[in-house]
Design an enzyme around this catalytic site. Sequence first.
Site, PDB file in Angstrom:
ATOM      1  N   CYS A 208       0.740  -1.193  -0.266  1.00  0.00           N
ATOM      2  CA  CYS A 208       0.307  -0.332  -0.342  1.00  0.00           C
ATOM      3  C   CYS A 208       0.738   0.636   0.228  1.00  0.00           C
ATOM      4  O   CYS A 208       1.595   1.283   1.218  1.00  0.00           O
ATOM      5  CB  CYS A 208      -0.931   0.552   0.967  1.00  0.00           C
ATOM      6  N   CYS A 230      -6.381  -2.792   0.155  1.00  0.00           N
ATOM      7  CA  CYS A 230      -5.596  -2.722   1.717  1.00  0.00           C
ATOM      8  C   CYS A 230      -6.362  -2.617   2.833  1.00  0.00           C
ATOM      9  O   CYS A 230      -6.841  -2.502   2.842  1.00  0.00           O
ATOM     10  CB  CYS A 230      -4.548  -1.510   1.505  1.00  0.00           C
ATOM     11  N   CYS A 233      -5.441  -0.038   5.588  1.00  0.00           N
ATOM     12  CA  CYS A 233      -6.206   1.371   6.131  1.00  0.00           C
ATOM     13  C   CYS A 233      -7.498   1.572   4.808  1.00  0.00           C
ATOM     14  O   CYS A 233      -8.032   2.941   4.932  1.00  0.00           O
ATOM     15  CB  CYS A 233      -4.981   2.079   5.320  1.00  0.00           C
ATOM     16  N   ASP A 362      20.963   0.415 -17.759  1.00  0.00           N
ATOM     17  CA  ASP A 362      20.731  -0.456 -17.545  1.00  0.00           C
ATOM     18  C   ASP A 362      19.481  -1.573 -18.324  1.00  0.00           C
ATOM     19  O   ASP A 362      18.485  -1.217 -17.714  1.00  0.00           O
ATOM     20  CB  ASP A 362      20.321  -0.255 -15.949  1.00  0.00           C
TER      21      ASP A 362
END
Length: 456
Positions: A208, A230, A233, A362
């Site tokens: 979250c 979530c 919360c 990368d």
Amino acid sequence: MRVFLSCLICRLVTFILQKMGRGATSMPGMAALQLKRNILKDLSKNVKVIIVTGTNGKTTSCRILEEGLKEAGKSYFINKSGANLITGITAAFIMNSTLTGKCKKDYAIIECDENAFKEVSRYIRCDVILVTNVFRDQLDRYGEVTHTLNAIKESVKNLPNATVCLDADCSLTYSMSKEIPNKIITFGVNVPFDADAKAPEISDAKYCIFCKNEYEYTYHTYGHLGGFICPKCGYSRPNPDFAVTSVEELKQNHSIVVADFNGSSHLFKVNIGGAYNVYNAIGCAAALSAAQIDEKTVISAIESFNGAFGRMEQFTNAGQKINLILVKNPAGFSQTMNFLKSVEDDFSMFISLNDNGADGRDISWIWDVDFNDIFSKPNLKNIYVCGKRCYDMAIRIKYEGVGDRDIQVIENENYEKLVDIATSQKQDVYIIPTYTSMMTMRPVIAKRLGGKEFWE
């Protein structure tokens, strides 16, 4: 006077570069900005501006929006070349304005790089912002996903009068709704594309964003997208204003969906394949609606759109189809592999990996790609790798397991050879390049098989 001089020099540089056979997409804007850094304030006056930003789907979404405005009979321009930094955006505005800076069009569709949006938003006036999604992309340039998210959020705050269209299925993107002052329209997909879809082992948003507890999901579509909640919360996916409520067909060259547009149900065809293009379509439905385009026209645009530059772009060779699909991060690459699983006819695959600045230096991200068991498909006949990092790509595929197939390497970025091999195949071909590879190889393909230049 400075607006006039900026517009004049931009046009002169464009003329010279085009005479030299160059694209003239960014350098003219760079020259104009040297004379007046905030020229976008003048250029965007009295224009209905739609900005598209986010990690994946920007170019395709812009082309669907273009189709919508075209079918609605609106006058518009688009930074079609994909030059999506402030230089390219400035050049696109100037080339569609008078020398005094008055735009000749009523609408502007602007693709904007997530990081460039911070600067662009300080100057431009905007009516609609479409945020497609937020995924990990080019760590050496963008950093982690929260950096990209914060860049977009701060940019949106600079444009409080714009209506913002947010992906309700993306826990990162939708989190902006808690902090921005704008009017918000949400879009999403209410059902999984695959009933067996599970959360990926490597997720860009596992926890979250507000309390750091691990999300639970009622369903997944792909990546970290889906019905997140979530349990600590209570932050969760909302019921979207524009929602795909049923996926009737998900084929290699189209999808058929039922969607709810603010309470109005519609059955329509998304004219290009792939689950991610269902998202692009429903996001554009939200954005076009915010731009006051009627629902009938929106659906017609989605059904008639047939692909964008380098994104599900198709060339033909005496009955053979050569398909070009850009990839640039794990989520997009994984979904391209998932899309190829739906291909029923025999095909060959070419993957071209570069590590230039615009690709990201990368390349470790290729190890996070989910190949979705693509190499177990018996109708995948040949596998080729190309590009500056062709051997890295070959090793990655080798570790995935390719059975008794050989991985054939085309060295030295030899795209002429790649096209020779591709056009000699007995079956259709899917070429999957990273950005600079695509930009270099596409002119070779277009020269052989026909196609417009990228700035057209």
